[in-house]
Design an enzyme around this catalytic site. Structure first.
Site, PDB file in Angstrom:
ATOM      1  N   TYR A 101       0.844  -1.202   0.000  1.00  0.00           N
ATOM      2  CA  TYR A 101       0.000   0.000   0.000  1.00  0.00           C
ATOM      3  C   TYR A 101       0.875   1.245   0.000  1.00  0.00           C
ATOM      4  CZ  TYR A 101       0.866   0.907   5.009  1.00  0.00           C
ATOM      5  OH  TYR A 101       1.450   1.203   6.220  1.00  0.00           O
ATOM      6  N   CYS A 102       0.288   2.352  -0.463  1.00  0.00           N
ATOM      7  CA  CYS A 102       0.937   3.661  -0.448  1.00  0.00           C
ATOM      8  C   CYS A 102      -0.164   4.718  -0.365  1.00  0.00           C
ATOM      9  CB  CYS A 102       1.826   3.857  -1.671  1.00  0.00           C
ATOM     10  SG  CYS A 102       0.958   3.725  -3.253  1.00  0.00           S
ATOM     11  N   THR A 103       0.159   5.964  -0.630  1.00  0.00           N
ATOM     12  CA  THR A 103      -0.815   7.046  -0.439  1.00  0.00           C
ATOM     13  C   THR A 103      -2.008   6.932  -1.379  1.00  0.00           C
ATOM     14  OG1 THR A 103       0.987   8.505   0.235  1.00  0.00           O
ATOM     15  CG2 THR A 103      -1.117   9.543  -0.310  1.00  0.00           C
TER      16      THR A 103
ATOM     17  N   ILE B  42      -4.169   4.559   0.556  1.00  0.00           N
ATOM     18  CA  ILE B  42      -4.682   4.945   1.876  1.00  0.00           C
ATOM     19  C   ILE B  42      -5.863   5.901   1.743  1.00  0.00           C
ATOM     20  CG2 ILE B  42      -4.099   6.126   4.035  1.00  0.00           C
ATOM     21  CD1 ILE B  42      -1.113   5.351   3.350  1.00  0.00           C
TER      22      ILE B  42
END
Length: 322
Positions: free
Chosen positions: A176-178, A205
């Site tokens: 996952y990332c932004t 996110i």
């Protein structure tokens, strides 16, 4: 109702003449009075912009009308004002700097999980939740029990391959990332290097907060606009970042008042006042220290800013600078 929208988006697609597209896209943003940062490359488009709600709606419609961007996913938030003070539309080799130009996410990447699917899968025994963001981002907020990497920027991610293989090979890897863009290349890279069960949180996110309440995301999400960090979790929120000076819990991100340091760290209000916006005594005593106004945010000087800078049209077509 808030008057402004903030858009976060990316799309991997082939752009034959990225410089010509960059100029065309720049003009579209100027026409719609958008501000923000956009990267154009031969591999696609990546941006975060702000503007009046109706202008952002027109922008999204214009992008979606281009067949190359079929399926683009806009994450939309709302604000009382612009989240940026300038517009930058740049042509670069990659839409996210990873040094992995040989990897094409349109050909192979990790399985995309919806926020709900990610939520249902993240706590299973054979799953590793992997944060592929930089250390200053995950120090502000991360998923509960997530594996984080000691990297200053995303281009260092490939250097962690041996460490990841040693500890987690054979596991299901949920990246996952932004907003999802880093995971496209990170998950594809892991697959190329022998990991078999690789997934990614679609929309990152930000989308998880919008559609799944942000449950089990601890702290705030670092964002690359004037807001600096945003709340994600409306279910079981906690603060995990600590004041750089006194170590008390604090989600208040500031830039050190010493422009030669400019360290971006959490500093609580009390220490901000005591240190006059500096991260250390050395920085507090520096002769070039900027005046501290209580926010710890130092706006770059925009005097003389020309939004048409960088356009290559003939002089007879150049509008007057604003």
């Amino acid at each position: 109702m808030k008057k402004y929208s903030i858009l976060l988006y990316y799309h991997y697609t082939k752009i034959e003449d990225p410089e010509a597209f960059r100029e065309e896209h720049h003009l579209l943003c100027l026409k719609l009075n958008l501000l923000g940062r956009i990267i154009v490359a031969s591999e696609g488009l990546n941006g975060t912009v702000s503007g009046l709600v109706e202008d952002c709606e027109a922008y999204m419609a214009a992008v979606k009308a281009d067949a190359r961007f079929e399926g683009i996913d806009f994450k939309v938030d709302y604000a009382d004002e612009h989240a940026f003070t300038k517009l930058h539309v740049r042509h670069k080799p990659e839409i996210v700097h990873a040094g992995l130009r040989n990897i094409d996410p349109t050909q192979r990447t990790g399985v995309h999980l919806s926020p709900q699917e990610f939520k249902e899968m993240k706590d299973q025994d054979d799953v590793v939740v992997l944060d592929v963001r930089s250390d200053y981002e995950h120090s502000m907020g991360k998923f509960k029990n997530a594996v984080t990497l000691d990297i200053e920027n995303f281009r260092e991610f490939p250097e962690k391959l041996d460490e990841l293989k040693e500890k987690y090979e054979g596991k299901k890897i949920l990246t996952y990332c932004t907003g999802g863009i880093k995971c496209e290349k990170a998950s594809a890279f892991l697959l190329e290097k022998g990991f078999e069960n690789v997934y990614q949180l679609h929309g990152g996110i930000i989308k998880y907060g919008m559609e799944a309440g942000g449950e089990d995301f601890e702290g705030k999400c670092y964002v690359f606009d004037n807001r600096v960090a945003v709340d994600v979790n409306t279910v079981n929120p906690v603060v995990i970042s600590r004041c750089h000076v006194c170590s008390t819990p604090s989600a208040r991100m500031v830039n050190c008042a010493n422009p030669h340091c400019n360290l971006h760290v959490p500093i609580c209000e009390e220490c901000g006042t005591k240190m006059d916006g500096a991260c250390s005594t050395t920085c507090q005593e520096h002769p070039d220290k900027r005046p501290y106004d209580g926010t710890g945010y130092y706006q770059k000087n925009t005097n003389g800013y020309n939004p048409y800078k960088g356009l290559t049209r003939r002089k007879t077509e150049q509008p007057k600078a604003v």
